[in-house]
Design a protein around this motif. Sequence first.
Motif, mmCIF file in Angstrom:
data_model
loop_
_atom_site.group_PDB
_atom_site.id
_atom_site.type_symbol
_atom_site.label_atom_id
_atom_site.label_comp_id
_atom_site.label_asym_id
_atom_site.label_seq_id
_atom_site.Cartn_x
_atom_site.Cartn_y
_atom_site.Cartn_z
ATOM 1 N N ASP A 311 43.388 30.932 36.868
ATOM 2 C CA ASP A 311 42.112 30.930 37.571
ATOM 3 C C ASP A 311 42.176 29.962 38.747
ATOM 4 N N ARG A 312 41.491 30.301 39.834
ATOM 5 C CA ARG A 312 41.533 29.460 41.032
ATOM 6 C C ARG A 312 40.977 28.055 40.766
ATOM 7 N N ARG A 323 45.725 34.909 45.536
ATOM 8 C CA ARG A 323 45.741 35.763 44.349
ATOM 9 C C ARG A 323 46.992 36.637 44.351
ATOM 10 N N ARG A 325 49.713 39.342 41.529
ATOM 11 C CA ARG A 325 49.886 40.064 40.275
ATOM 12 C C ARG A 325 51.353 40.015 39.866
ATOM 13 N N ASP A 364 47.042 39.270 36.307
ATOM 14 C CA ASP A 364 46.475 38.734 37.547
ATOM 15 C C ASP A 364 46.532 37.216 37.477
ATOM 16 N N VAL A 366 46.931 33.296 40.028
ATOM 17 C CA VAL A 366 46.761 32.621 41.307
ATOM 18 C C VAL A 366 48.013 31.772 41.545
#
Length: 379
Positions: A311-312, A323, A325, A364, A366
């Motif tokens: 998470d950012r 971001r 993947r 996903d 960051v």
Amino acid sequence: MTILIGKTPATAGPEAAAGGAGAQIRLERVTKDFGLASPAVDGVSLTIEPGEFMTLLGPSGSGKTTTLNLIAGFESLTSGTIRLDAQDVSTLPAHRRNLGIVFQNYALFPHLTVAGNIAYPLRERKVPRAEIERRVAEVLELVQLKGRDQHYPAQLSGGQQQRVALARAIVFHPRALLLDEPLGALDRNLRAALQLEIRRIHREVGTTLVFVTHDQEEAMNLSDRIALFHDGRIEQVGSPETLYGAPETLFTARFLGDSTVFPLGGQPLTGPVTWEGERWAVDAATVAARAHEGGPTALVVRPEAVGVVRDRAQVPAGANAVRARVRDIEYMGAHRMLQLAVGEDVAGRAQIPAADRSYTLGDDVVAWWRPDAQRIVAA
């Protein structure tokens, strides 16, 4: 035991070296044009200091081997000057330059013993028999082939044959030692072992050494400095640490190691930069000099400098982030390499500990890095 390479033998003639650490080699605007679309070597200037281990690195066709052949005298100059110490050798025949050469294919005489092969350049120079025997014994010990003097090349392994070729190039006290892809025909483990031997021998003899390779890892392991060739010109010269950590161009960054590359176009570099809606801080010290010329630039970050979080909000304060993947995971033994899809078409890479199994394909994430760990280069 110490062997003084570059010490002038009494029989070597006036062109022999006078120093004890090899010659300085200076190339001034050296060009070789074979009449093709562009010169094989195009205005190359380079100074190699006495006793230095200089590697000419680059892809096939970049001009590195032609440059070595020009230094050796195997090719004639189209223009420019080559000097050994203060002597202009631009038109001097190869046999009068007093340089030791080691080729990829060894070029040993199959009908001569190990001792006979090593002694050959001394016999050609009319060195007395007793002196030949003494020098051959010295270099056999140096290259760790003592007791193999009466073997023939066919009785030796590839690595042993390469040691014989190296001993033959050293034994007559050359002004400098030139090695053209000397380990290219060997398997990976043997290459690694002989890299250590070449480095040890260079330390012991202290001569100027010019080494040609297309292998980035080999160049990084062996060299005091690297001259990186691209399209007949030198792209950048510096220590392995400088070329890896402070590349000046995108070619250098990509050729020496893995990177994540973000194209920046021609945007100003006096403040933060933007990429696909992201806004990133710039450390002025990491902006390569050529980036100020006004052309296109790119932001480059090495995989070991990239962190990955879920998470950012977990990104450390002051870090740049984007971001991504996870599209692949490579197990490299000492670490794992995450292959990341970033934006439309950027392939990212992040190095994580080998024991970290918390990420899977399709996650996903960051990716983040410190501004002082990135490099903005001419693209």
